[in-house]
Design a protein around this motif. Structure first.
Motif, PDB file in Angstrom:
ATOM      1  N   GLY A 106       0.551  -1.215   0.158  1.00 33.14           N
ATOM      2  CA  GLY A 106       0.168   0.050  -0.059  1.00 33.14           C
ATOM      3  C   GLY A 106       0.693   1.155  -0.067  1.00 33.14           C
ATOM      4  N   GLN A 107       1.768   1.903   0.588  1.00 35.33           N
ATOM      5  CA  GLN A 107       2.575   2.510   0.934  1.00 35.33           C
ATOM      6  C   GLN A 107       3.749   2.230  -0.190  1.00 35.33           C
ATOM      7  N   PHE A 108       4.178   1.746  -0.925  1.00 35.97           N
ATOM      8  CA  PHE A 108       4.570   1.410  -2.524  1.00 35.97           C
ATOM      9  C   PHE A 108       3.946   2.184  -3.083  1.00 35.97           C
ATOM     10  N   ALA A 109       2.691   1.535  -3.181  1.00 35.24           N
ATOM     11  CA  ALA A 109       1.501   2.591  -4.851  1.00 35.24           C
ATOM     12  C   ALA A 109       1.564   4.115  -4.154  1.00 35.24           C
ATOM     13  N   LYS A 110       0.840   4.407  -3.449  1.00 35.74           N
ATOM     14  CA  LYS A 110       1.542   5.504  -2.740  1.00 35.74           C
ATOM     15  C   LYS A 110       2.633   6.288  -3.000  1.00 35.74           C
ATOM     16  N   LEU A 111       3.560   6.007  -3.582  1.00 31.64           N
ATOM     17  CA  LEU A 111       5.105   6.493  -3.653  1.00 31.64           C
ATOM     18  C   LEU A 111       4.757   6.800  -5.114  1.00 31.64           C
ATOM     19  N   ALA A 112       4.415   5.892  -5.458  1.00 26.65           N
ATOM     20  CA  ALA A 112       3.745   5.819  -7.190  1.00 26.65           C
ATOM     21  C   ALA A 112       2.914   6.524  -7.796  1.00 26.65           C
ATOM     22  N   GLY A 113       2.125   6.900  -6.891  1.00 28.35           N
ATOM     23  CA  GLY A 113       1.157   7.896  -6.862  1.00 28.35           C
ATOM     24  C   GLY A 113       0.035   7.037  -7.987  1.00 28.35           C
ATOM     25  N   CYS A 114      -0.366   5.981  -7.019  1.00 28.31           N
ATOM     26  CA  CYS A 114      -1.462   5.501  -7.267  1.00 28.31           C
ATOM     27  C   CYS A 114      -2.596   5.833  -5.619  1.00 28.31           C
ATOM     28  N   TYR A 115      -3.690   5.360  -6.263  1.00 31.14           N
ATOM     29  CA  TYR A 115      -4.965   5.106  -5.595  1.00 31.14           C
ATOM     30  C   TYR A 115      -5.219   3.947  -4.675  1.00 31.14           C
ATOM     31  N   VAL A 116      -5.108   3.813  -3.309  1.00 30.11           N
ATOM     32  CA  VAL A 116      -5.128   2.527  -2.949  1.00 30.11           C
ATOM     33  C   VAL A 116      -6.075   2.309  -2.036  1.00 30.11           C
ATOM     34  N   VAL A 117      -6.168   1.182  -1.723  1.00 33.53           N
ATOM     35  CA  VAL A 117      -7.939   1.339  -0.647  1.00 33.53           C
ATOM     36  C   VAL A 117      -7.162  -0.537   0.158  1.00 33.53           C
ATOM     37  N   GLY A 118      -6.722  -1.213   0.568  1.00 34.80           N
ATOM     38  CA  GLY A 118      -7.125  -2.138   2.094  1.00 34.80           C
ATOM     39  C   GLY A 118      -8.174  -2.477   2.241  1.00 34.80           C
ATOM     40  N   SER A 119      -7.763  -3.833   2.456  1.00 33.84           N
ATOM     41  CA  SER A 119      -8.769  -4.559   2.940  1.00 33.84           C
ATOM     42  C   SER A 119      -8.643  -5.349   4.551  1.00 33.84           C
ATOM     43  N   ALA A 120      -8.842  -5.599   5.795  1.00 29.86           N
ATOM     44  CA  ALA A 120      -8.404  -5.978   7.056  1.00 29.86           C
ATOM     45  C   ALA A 120      -9.812  -6.192   7.577  1.00 29.86           C
ATOM     46  N   GLY A 121      -9.166  -6.764   9.013  1.00 33.72           N
ATOM     47  CA  GLY A 121     -10.304  -7.278   9.365  1.00 33.72           C
ATOM     48  C   GLY A 121     -10.763  -7.266  11.085  1.00 33.72           C
ATOM     49  N   SER A 122     -10.216  -6.150  11.247  1.00 29.47           N
ATOM     50  CA  SER A 122     -10.969  -5.913  12.301  1.00 29.47           C
ATOM     51  C   SER A 122     -10.821  -3.621  12.607  1.00 29.47           C
ATOM     52  N   LYS A 123     -11.360  -2.860  12.892  1.00 29.61           N
ATOM     53  CA  LYS A 123     -11.546  -1.919  12.961  1.00 29.61           C
ATOM     54  C   LYS A 123     -10.336  -1.140  13.582  1.00 29.61           C
ATOM     55  N   ASP A 124      -9.303  -1.616  14.518  1.00 24.86           N
ATOM     56  CA  ASP A 124      -8.382  -0.694  14.326  1.00 24.86           C
ATOM     57  C   ASP A 124      -7.451  -1.592  13.163  1.00 24.86           C
ATOM     58  N   LYS A 125      -6.723  -2.229  12.723  1.00 27.87           N
ATOM     59  CA  LYS A 125      -6.731  -2.341  11.186  1.00 27.87           C
ATOM     60  C   LYS A 125      -6.435  -1.326  10.814  1.00 27.87           C
ATOM     61  N   VAL A 126      -7.994  -1.354  10.029  1.00 29.59           N
ATOM     62  CA  VAL A 126      -8.701  -0.474   9.411  1.00 29.59           C
ATOM     63  C   VAL A 126      -8.268   1.018   9.276  1.00 29.59           C
ATOM     64  N   ASP A 127      -8.211   1.628  10.671  1.00 29.75           N
ATOM     65  CA  ASP A 127      -7.543   2.772  11.080  1.00 29.75           C
ATOM     66  C   ASP A 127      -6.375   2.980  11.144  1.00 29.75           C
ATOM     67  N   LEU A 128      -5.278   1.487  11.366  1.00 30.36           N
ATOM     68  CA  LEU A 128      -3.959   1.809  10.883  1.00 30.36           C
ATOM     69  C   LEU A 128      -3.588   1.695   9.526  1.00 30.36           C
ATOM     70  N   LEU A 129      -4.439   1.470   8.559  1.00 28.53           N
ATOM     71  CA  LEU A 129      -4.291   1.442   7.221  1.00 28.53           C
ATOM     72  C   LEU A 129      -4.255   3.158   6.498  1.00 28.53           C
ATOM     73  N   LYS A 130      -5.438   3.924   7.131  1.00 26.70           N
ATOM     74  CA  LYS A 130      -5.788   4.669   6.976  1.00 26.70           C
ATOM     75  C   LYS A 130      -4.852   6.185   7.829  1.00 26.70           C
ATOM     76  N   ASN A 131      -4.807   5.621   8.907  1.00 16.21           N
ATOM     77  CA  ASN A 131      -4.651   6.649   9.854  1.00 16.21           C
ATOM     78  C   ASN A 131      -2.523   6.999   9.544  1.00 16.21           C
ATOM     79  N   LYS A 132      -1.895   5.793   9.462  1.00 18.03           N
ATOM     80  CA  LYS A 132      -0.683   5.358   9.201  1.00 18.03           C
ATOM     81  C   LYS A 132      -0.050   5.134   8.246  1.00 18.03           C
ATOM     82  N   PHE A 133      -0.836   4.414   7.358  1.00 16.29           N
ATOM     83  CA  PHE A 133      -0.041   4.055   6.140  1.00 16.29           C
ATOM     84  C   PHE A 133      -0.249   4.897   5.415  1.00 16.29           C
ATOM     85  N   GLU A 134      -1.226   5.422   5.397  1.00 13.05           N
ATOM     86  CA  GLU A 134      -1.672   6.276   4.172  1.00 13.05           C
ATOM     87  C   GLU A 134      -2.864   5.759   3.293  1.00 13.05           C
ATOM     88  N   PHE A 135      -3.133   5.182   3.311  1.00 11.33           N
ATOM     89  CA  PHE A 135      -3.623   4.349   2.228  1.00 11.33           C
ATOM     90  C   PHE A 135      -5.343   5.609   1.832  1.00 11.33           C
TER      91      PHE A 135
END
Length: 353
Positions: free
Chosen positions: A181-210
């Motif tokens: 996901g982070q490599f995709a952002k570095l490449a100028g892409c739009y990126v979405v991720g799926s995960a299995g809990s609210k905490d993991k979803v928050d991590l994707l959006k807030n720390k990894f900047e999906f």
């Protein structure tokens, strides 16, 4: 006067029997062995290495090795009654191998035990000497080791991203997915991720900047979830899951999309794997779906380091680890991968250097 040779306890994680279905901690046991902290005397030996293991990597592919396969596969099954093996970070205690010296730090394929004796040149070739020590050593089980190379090879070499493309990553908070996901952002892409809990979803959006993320367990209709996140379709799907997710993705792919197939974790513990129903989309949308093994890309490791180390030091790429302490915790840590217990890269600390 003969020199004293030190014999010490060598705690090991051993697979008791081959596994069918979902593995249990009782399928493994902690066993005490003995090892001499000296290389065996052999005048013909020019490759042996004695290692002290520091960190062990828990990886989903290891589930396949717990099963006895009827046909040859890409990696050998474990041998019941002997220590499990996998990627790890180790310190060289003694070496006859010209590439490694006493005191070197290495990462590669080692035993799930306190000390490992490497006796073949083939085994020795599966190690990389650690030259960059100004980052956490544990990173060599993850972002600077096999999972990092997997994300790099799968996304850049197989996925071949272009700026502005739309990227979907399943199991996106894991050891590989968080990097893709982070490599995709570095490449100028739009990126979405799926995960299995609210905490993991928050991590994707807030720390990894999906750009967006969703909890697949809360989605009654995966197709609808993907259409919501990708109204114009998906260019690259980094596949870690398989099953129902893959089926939903296929109908949401864009023309000439790419699917690097890294793993199928939803299938690993099933006695009868699920079928995929929407494969006709590969034809109608002219999709390229390609499996890959990281070992085929290790020749790019130095190139990868040149890319990733500056990003780590400049804070452009983050990495989250889930650390279990002690070899006794290794069976539980490994099995936690298959229930989504881990947050980030799961590793086990055997000893701190």
């Amino acid at each position: 006067m003969a020199s004293l040779v030190q014999e010490v306890r060598n705690k090991q994680v051993v697979l008791k029997n081959y596994v069918v279905g979902f593995p249990k901690e009782s399928d493994m046991e902690i066993r005490d062995s003995k090892i001499t902290l000296k290389l065996p005397q052999d005048s013909n030996d020019s490759t042996s290495i004695l290692l002290k293991n520091l960190y062990l990597s828990c990886d989903p592919y290891m589930r396949s090795r717990m099963t006895k396969h009827d046909r040859p596969t890409y990696v050998e099954s474990f041998t019941p009654g002997t220590p499990i093996t996998g990627y790890g970070v180790s310190k060289v205690l003694e070496s006859r191998h010209p590439k490694y010296q006493k005191g070197d730090l290495v990462w590669g394929f080692t035993g799930w035990e306190e000390y490992t004796l490497i006796t073949s040149s083939q085994q020795a070739q599966m190690f990389f000497k650690i030259e960059h020590k100004d980052v956490p050593l544990s990173y060599y089980t993850g972002i600077l080791g096999m999972p990092g190379m997997t994300a790099y090879a799968g996304f850049y070499e197989v996925g071949v991203p272009k700026e502005g493309e739309r990227v979907f990553v399943s199991a996106a908070s894991g050891a590989v997915g968080q990097l893709v996901g982070q490599f995709a952002k570095l490449a100028g892409c739009y990126v979405v991720g799926s995960a299995g809990s609210k905490d993991k979803v928050d991590l994707l959006k807030n720390k990894f900047e999906f750009d967006e993320a969703f909890n697949y367990k809360e989605e009654e209709d995966l197709d609808a979830a993907l259409r919501r996140c990708f109204p114009e379709g998906i260019d690259i799907y980094f596949e870690n899951v398989g099953g129902k997710m893959l089926d939903a993705v296929l109908v949401n792919m864009r023309l000439h999309g790419r699917i690097p197939v890294c793993g199928l974790i939803s299938q690993y513990n099933l006695v009868e794997p699920e079928g995929v129903h929407n494969l006709f989309c590969l034809i109608t949308k002219r999709i390229r779906m390609e499996g890959f093994l990281v070992a085929d890309y290790y020749h790019l490791y130095q190139k990868y380091l040149e890319m990733i180390l500056p990003h780590i030091k400049e804070g452009k790429v983050s990495y989250v680890e889930d650390v279990a302490e002690g070899l006794e915790s290794a069976p539980s840590a490994l099995l936690g991968l298959f229930s989504g217990k881990n947050v980030g890269k799961q590793l086990v600390v055997v000893a701190r250097e």
